[in-house]
Every structure is written in C-alpha cells, then in structure tokens.
Design an enzyme around this catalytic site. Structure first.
Site, PDB file in Angstrom:
ATOM      1  N   LYS B 181       0.842  -1.200   0.000  1.00  0.00           N
ATOM      2  CA  LYS B 181       0.000   0.000   0.000  1.00  0.00           C
ATOM      3  C   LYS B 181       0.873   1.245   0.000  1.00  0.00           C
ATOM      4  O   LYS B 181       1.550   1.526   0.984  1.00  0.00           O
ATOM      5  CB  LYS B 181      -0.951   0.047   1.195  1.00  0.00           C
ATOM      6  N   GLU B 215      -9.124   3.091   5.955  1.00  0.00           N
ATOM      7  CA  GLU B 215     -10.020   2.290   5.107  1.00  0.00           C
ATOM      8  C   GLU B 215      -9.320   1.105   4.440  1.00  0.00           C
ATOM      9  O   GLU B 215      -9.920   0.046   4.249  1.00  0.00           O
ATOM     10  CB  GLU B 215     -10.628   3.177   4.014  1.00  0.00           C
ATOM     11  N   CYS B 294      14.039  10.064   6.880  1.00  0.00           N
ATOM     12  CA  CYS B 294      14.004   9.565   8.267  1.00  0.00           C
ATOM     13  C   CYS B 294      15.340   9.794   8.963  1.00  0.00           C
ATOM     14  O   CYS B 294      15.393   9.950  10.175  1.00  0.00           O
ATOM     15  CB  CYS B 294      13.684   8.084   8.277  1.00  0.00           C
TER      16      CYS B 294
END
Lengths: 124, 498
Positions: B181, B215, B294
């Site tokens: 995703k 979702e 990061c």
C-alpha cells in the site's frame, strides 16, 4: 482556576462531531517520529491499546488526548491547540478519508498558566 | 534543462493479480502534486474488499512463486531493474511530480538506488546457502529457508519508489508475494512503475492497493492471512501495526524515523582542503530531499572551538542552495510533499522562534515564482540547545537545529539524548575519535566522515524508538522467511524409550 494543556478550535470540533457520529467515542494520540510524526491521531475508543506510559494531557471536545510519557517530557512547557487543515496524512487516523488532517499548534505557556495547570493523568 | 509535466492517466486502478482492477465500491480520490497543487488524476480509494482480493491473489501466486528456483526469481528481479533503467528518466520525472522533490535527486539518487536494490537482491540469492551439520555419525541437521507467504508492506511518501524497492525486492527475492500500500500523498509513481513491470513479473506476486490508512491500510495490517507486516512511518501507527500483528502473531519490521545527530569535531578545520569541503556539504545535507528523510541530519553538534568559523562557511553553502522549479535540473530543493506537511514545518519554525532559538538563516516559506501554489520552505537553521522541541521532535523538513559541545564526552551525551536512534554522522580527522563516537552513539547507521549514502549491501534500521528490524543488506532476506530445520536420521535403531 487551573489551565488546560490542550484546546480545540471550532473547525476541529465540527470534524470531531462528524467522526463521532460515524465511529462512536473517540480518542486522540499524538504521534512522534518520521513522516506524519508529531501529528494528532484520532481513533475509535478501544482501537488503540493504551499503555501504562501513555499519559492523558487533557480532553478536547469530549475526547481524551494522550501522548507517550517520554514525548511529553519535551512538550510539557507548551500549550497545544488542535486545529484542522486540508490535506492528506498517511496514517490510520479517522479524518483522513474526509480530506482533512488534525494538526497540533503549540505556544509556550504564560507564566501565570505554568503556575496553575490541570494535572496530567496516568491510565488506571 | 527543464523537464515537462508528464501526462498522467485520468484514473489509476489497483494492481491485483497482474491486472488493473477497479476498486470494488467504485470510489476514487484526487491526487494533487505538491509542486503546483494541481491534479494528477484519480486514485483508487480502496477498502477491505479490495484488500481481500489482493491477499487472495497473493496466495494464488505464492503457490508457484514460493517454489521457483532462485535462478528464476533472480531473473525476474533483474528484469525489473532493466525495465526501470530503460525508463529511468520517465520514472524520475513522475516521482518528482508525485513527491515534490527536485528532479536532480530522483535522476541521480532515488531511481539509481532503487534499480540497484533489485539487482542486489537478484545477485545475493544466487550465492546464498542454508547450512548442514553432521550432528553425529547418523544424524544430519539441515537448516533451509522457506518464504513466509503473502506479506503486507505499507510504504511512506518521502521516497515512494525507493521505499517500494527496499521492501518489495527482498520480499519477492525470498519467495514471498506482496500486497503493497503506497502512501496516499504519493500513490502515482508506484502505479506507473507497475505498468512498466507488469509483463516481467508473474501475476499476483506484486499486488498494489491504494487508499486511505483507516479504510485500506488497517484492513491490510489486520488481515488474518498475511504473514508479516513491513511499515515505515511514525510511532503511533508503528505501535498500532505491532498491536495488530500481535492479534495474528506475526512479525513486523518497523522504521519509525529519528532525530539524527551530525557531530563535527574541531580537527575538520585543521586544513582548508577537499575534506573540509566535504564536511561542510555533510552539514548542508539536512536539506537533502527537503529534509523529508528519516535519517535527516537534523541536529548538528559542533565543537565550540570551531563553531564561528565553521558555521560561517556552512551558512554560505546553505545560502547557495537554489530553490526553484523542481523540473529544472539545477534546482537543488523542491516542494514539501503535502500541504499538511508544509504547515507542520512552518509551525515547528514558529515553535523554534517561541522557544528562543536563534534563527541563523531561512525561517519562512519560499514563494516560488515558477509554482506559486506549491509548498516550498526555505532551508532554515536555528541555534539552540538539545532540550528544545526543535531538537527533539522530527520536523521532517529543511530545518536544522545546531548546538555546540566542549569535548567528546559532551558530544556523545547530547548525541544520545534523544528518543530515537536511526542515523548519525561523525566528522573528524582523528580515526580514534571517529571510532569511539561511532561505537558510542546509539543508532543503527553511523556515517563516519560521510552522510546520506545508502548502498544496498549495508544494513539500515533503528535503535530505541526508531523501530525494529533492519532493511537493505542480504540479512534482510531472513526478515522475510522462515528457517526450517530438517533433522535427518540414518540410524535404523529405535531410541529405546518405549
């Protein structure tokens, strides 16, 4: 009277109401780290397992507002107002599909406030 | 040179079982570019049902993919790399529009590194072995590797294609199928990549589902038929991923950011040479990728004896950073990835000012004449102390917080006074000092006399709240597979107990 550590704008209240209608009781947990770090995350109550070191720094519009204790150490001198902005965070925070993102806006406490803040609460 | 805005498709469906599949409920969301805040097409707004399809497709593909020889798997990874290399410019430009970063970086860093990652894992799986031990004259113990199955991977928006490569390459090299995703801020470059590699990867080995965290991300992370979750992001979601993984008793790899110290000792100023020049660049690398890394070296700790002179040189170099149209190849910094990120950074700049940090440069948004509606921030440097919020919270923007130290002990104390431990830089001409600091700093990656290098064959990951597990390096393969022990007895006789 004691001062709150956290406040909420009317726009954020409206969004909380919309989310509450759909998901029931809500909580906030302020994140840390990269990407969407430092942003307030909004979840249905019970979805996130709160730990013994998640402290409640206040309530906004009926929702408890939590933060990890070690993170709080660095923010304890600042007042936080929860607002919203248009945008698209990437996390599991519930407002994201609506095209908004909760935001934490900070300012330093005034001397008077710093003397008389509502106590933080540890989980039972 | 200036690149044109690419032509995007009107809408992007999910990539499941090698096909473009419309989201089950027919919903799409608009994807805007942070470069100009204009639309780049519609993206599938998936939910639980789409995740189901993708996980199922993964398991179907896994039946054969999990059993393919390393020769075949290696060939597939190499082909992915070849296709990416043949389309490097195209992908680099799309990546830049998706994320906002300057095309100079995607052309020279994001894409070459992502391509190399596929080549690296294509190579190492050919040269690896399990192990075999003669436990006694009749008993042989074999340690063999087996893939986990279908794994979930949720990637961030700061390096969409590179983070896809970091996660997908080792997972499929180890024989797994993936459901990926992408972040909702940067969903398009991975889909354009999928279009290119569609014909060289067996259907269902790589499945990509777009949508919003609550979702689509949550149903993926909680799905009972996934065997691992890899996630890069922030700490609250990291905790949720672990919590969901606990429900299924599966492993996680988490990379959750940092507040990386970059430590400069006085010996760097001993000579005015190439190394000093490199060191100055080492400080200015906080502006790399607009600070949305990061491991951004967001805390510079400078020995007080050289502070004034060293900082003067650094500020000159920061002044020379060219902001502008991210599509021009000489633009050094592009747009922040989204409006909310842009506002968060400006807000932290405000906190820095309120806390009394001294603003040395920048401190404001950048009005970009090329794209007045985009999200640009000037490289910003504050001087302050390590207890300030701008020293402790990851801003994820081009904001550097600078403090001074007296000696090695104090440098180490400040460097480690953070909740995180992902990266760190140490700069010195004294190798003993370099080594002492490298061992003393609690972080998963120490750059000694360098910064922001990301070779495939070097492990990457966090200490403390920066996460769990490692990425890159072949050791990553073991994060994506089981070890099976086969204990083979050649003894004809019973144990004698019964």
């Amino acid at each position: 009277m004691a001062y709150n550590r956290v406040a909420v704008t009317d726009k954020a209240k409206d969004l909380i109401d919309r989310l509450r209608k759909k998901h029931g009781e809500l909580i906030f947990h302020q994140s840390g780290g990269c990407c969407d770090g430092s942003a307030p995350m909004c979840f249905a109550k019970g979805d996130m397992l709160l730990g013994s070191r998640d402290i409640k720094i206040g309530e906004i519009h009926g929702c408890p507002y939590y933060m990890a204790e070690d993170q709080f150490e660095y923010t304890k001198n600042t007042h936080t107002t929860i607002d919203i902005t248009e945008g698209r965070g990437s996390s599991f925070s519930l407002e994201i599909p609506l095209g908004f993102r909760f935001m934490a806006i900070s300012r330093l406490f005034t001397g008077e406030e710093a003397q008389d803040l509502l106590p933080i609460e540890y989980p039972e | 040179m200036t690149y044109e805005r690419p032509i995007f498709k009107e809408k992007y469906d999910n990539f499941i079982a090698g096909e473009w599949i419309s989201p089950t409920d027919g919903n799409y969301f608009e994807n805007t570019s942070p470069i100009d805040n204009k639309s780049m097409g519609m993206i599938a707004q998936s939910n639980r049902k789409d995740i189901e399809l993708a996980v199922e497709a993964g398991w179907q593909a896994f039946e054969s993919w999990g059993k393919t020889s390393t020769t075949e798997r290696s060939a597939v990874l190499s082909k992915i790399a070849d296709v990416m290399e043949a389309n490097l410019e195209k992908l680099a430009v799309i990546e830049s529009w998706d994320n906002g970063k300057a095309v100079r970086e995607t052309l020279n860093a994001d894409l070459p590194l992502a391509i190399d990652h596929f080549r690296y894992f294509a190579s190492v799986i050919r040269a690896e072995s399990g192990s075999i031990t003669d436990l006694d004259s009749n008993t042989v113990s074999m340690e063999v590797h087996e893939p986990l199955g279908v794994v979930a991977q949720i990637i961030p928006w700061n390096f969409p294609l590179l983070m896809m490569a970091w996660k997908v390459a080792p997972a499929i090299a180890a024989g797994n199928a993936v459901v990926l995703k992408p972040a909702e801020q940067t969903p398009v470059s991975v889909m354009e990549w999928a279009e290119l590699i569609k014909d060289v990867v067996p259907a269902g080995v790589i499945n990509i589902v777009n949508g919003f965290g609550p979702e689509a991300g949550k149903p993926l992370a909680t799905h009972p038929n996934i065997r691992k979750v890899g996630f890069t992001g922030e700490t609250t979601t990291g905790r949720l991923i672990m919590q969901y993984a606990a429900e299924n008793i599966i492993p996680v790899t988490l990379e959750l950011g940092g507040k990386s110290p970059n430590v400069f000792f006085e010996s760097v100023m001993d000579k005015d040479d190439a190394f000093l020049d490199k060191t100055i660049e080492g400080l200015v690398l906080f502006a790399f990728n607009q600070g949305e890394v990061c491991t951004c070296p967001s805390r510079a700790l400078i020995q007080e004896s050289i502070y004034d002179k060293f900082m003067e040189k650094c500020l000159k170099r920061i002044e020379a950073i060219k902001l502008g149209d991210p599509m021009e190849t000489d633009t050094m910094m592009g747009a922040q990835a989204s409006k909310d990120q842009f506002e968060k950074i400006l807000h932290y700049i405000d906190i820095g000012k309120q806390e009394g940090a001294e603003l040395l440069i920048g401190g404001d948004k950048f009005e970009n004449p090329a794209h007045p509606d985009g999200f640009y921030v000037k490289p910003t440097v504050f001087k302050g102390h390590n207890k300030m919020r701008i020293f402790q919270e990851e801003i994820f923007g081009p904001v550097l917080s600078v403090a001074t130290f007296k000696d090695e002990d104090e440098a180490l104390e400040i460097a480690n006074d953070t909740l995180y431990g992902l990266g760190a830089g140490v700069w010195s001409r004294d190798v003993h000092q370099l080594h002492k600091m490298s061992r003393g700093i609690e972080a998963g990656r120490i750059w000694a006399n360098c910064y922001h290098l990301y070779p495939s064959h070097a492990s990457f990951g966090g200490y403390k709240k920066s996460g769990i597990g490692r990425e890159t390096h072949m050791m990553m393969l073991n994060n994506y597979r089981h070890t099976k022990n086969i204990l083979q007895s050649f003894d004809k006789n019973a144990l004698g107990f019964f």
